[in-house]
Scaffold this motif. Sequence first.
Motif, PDB file in Angstrom:
ATOM      1  N   GLU A  17      44.352  33.566  44.194  1.00 19.86           N
ATOM      2  CA  GLU A  17      44.753  33.010  42.906  1.00 19.86           C
ATOM      3  C   GLU A  17      44.864  31.488  42.973  1.00 19.86           C
ATOM      4  OE1 GLU A  17      48.194  35.311  41.807  1.00 19.86           O
ATOM      5  OE2 GLU A  17      46.887  36.476  40.482  1.00 19.86           O
ATOM      6  N   PHE A  52      42.888  38.392  39.791  1.00 22.33           N
ATOM      7  CA  PHE A  52      42.958  39.379  40.863  1.00 22.33           C
ATOM      8  C   PHE A  52      44.154  40.281  40.592  1.00 22.33           C
ATOM      9  CE2 PHE A  52      40.547  35.990  42.632  1.00 22.33           C
ATOM     10  CZ  PHE A  52      39.706  36.556  43.575  1.00 22.33           C
ATOM     11  N   ARG A  53      44.070  41.515  41.033  1.00 21.12           N
ATOM     12  CA  ARG A  53      45.231  42.373  40.869  1.00 21.12           C
ATOM     13  C   ARG A  53      45.498  43.223  42.095  1.00 21.12           C
ATOM     14  NH1 ARG A  53      42.940  46.927  36.657  1.00 21.12           N
ATOM     15  NH2 ARG A  53      41.212  47.526  37.943  1.00 21.12           N
ATOM     16  N   GLY A  54      44.988  42.754  43.223  1.00 16.31           N
ATOM     17  CA  GLY A  54      45.331  43.449  44.460  1.00 16.31           C
ATOM     18  C   GLY A  54      44.286  44.427  44.955  1.00 16.31           C
TER      19      GLY A  54
END
Lengths: 186, 270
Positions: free
Chosen positions: B105, B261-263
């Motif tokens: 991020e 991004f979300r992992g």
Amino acid sequence: MQKYKGLFIVLGIVFFLVFGYVYYYNSFITLEEEINGKWAEIENNLQRRADLIPNLVATVKGYASHEEAIFTEIAQARSRLLGAQGVADKVQASAAMESALGRLLAIAEAYPELKADQRFAALQDELAGTENRLSVARLRYNEAVKAYNARIRRLPARIVAGMMGLEAKEYFQIEEAAREVPKVEF
Amino acid sequence: MKRLFVKKNLAGSSLFLPVLFILFLFFLLLPAIFPPPACAQDPAALRFDDYVLDQAGLLRVEEKRELASLLADFDQKTTNQFLVVILPSLPPATSLELYSLELAEAAKAGRAGKDNGLLLLILRDDRKIRIEIGTGLEEKITDGRAGRVIREILAPAFQRDEYYPGIKAAMLNLMNRVDPSYAPAAGGGGFPESDGQNLPFLPVLILVLFVVFFSLLDQRRLYRRGYSQTTFGPVVFRHRPSGGFGGFRSSGGFRGGGGGFRGGGASGGW
């Protein structure tokens, strides 16, 4: 002119109040939508995990069919999770699911052939990825809740929040006991 | 009215308000005057101006350049931003997954609307690897695939101390997943002398000053005429691309586009 002075002051105050109300109203709505969005992300990941489980169980069964107890436990946890309503319920069901999965993966350790299975490895990655997405989603949800709660509790926003009947939102918190679940490690 | 004023003066408070105001300002500005010490490993403190960031010295200079030019080429042709970050070790009190997400991020890998970034994080001393996948690429690179790349390409190569070949093979594999039609620039990602480095410095500087000068002049003139400056502002400043390359960037430079991004991704080690 002097005659209307009082009127102007009153109008000014009314304008100020209305403006303040609208301002806070909108900001609450924005924050609430933020929370809803983050919550949807959590639900997506819970669903994704639930979808992965039958595959995982099927693969493990292929090598360790006699471990009946864990399969039933997983099935129960899964149906409970799918049936859970509301934040608190989902948090609990999710924790139970995590602990059952942890045991399943611990059992898998005892079967070298299973561990060598490509499909099982990929499923484990998918599961770990989902767990990670879930924890990220949880983090972001809690951040959104924190922003919202702080906002509606602070003066003068608090007055407007009281008029709107808003209450503090629940965090997605996992109890300490559930957190000690064996982690999905690779 | 007058009595009130006198009273105030009697209380000796003519200085009180200004002093209070200055104190208030001081506390307001306190964080700006004494910024909290930035941790060297803080993702925000790392400078992402290239596609490859190697702080652990696993890559030789030419390897790093070659890899960066491969990634830059891929970015230019397909808009997907793949980054490679190599650090000595994980900072304390964080997890691999959390840290790589923060890094991705902070670097703003990927285009804003497309979320098509990817970050390969390698921790030399921890012997850990993580592939962080942008939200928009999750469909093409599932976690299972990312995990497989780690297990079958990166880990075996790293065990043989073949860092560059491993990373390059992994990147090519992932690129192929994302865009099967992509073909690396001639020589399989060999480094073409980047045109950016040959860009003559002085003429560029003059050109920039020229543009700035005239845009300022322009604005002032428009002001005087009473036009709104936003509608007539110089094109150069109005059209800042949200991602991609500005006019004078060398082809080796990287600028994050702000992908999300979300992992998603996979972790592993060697």
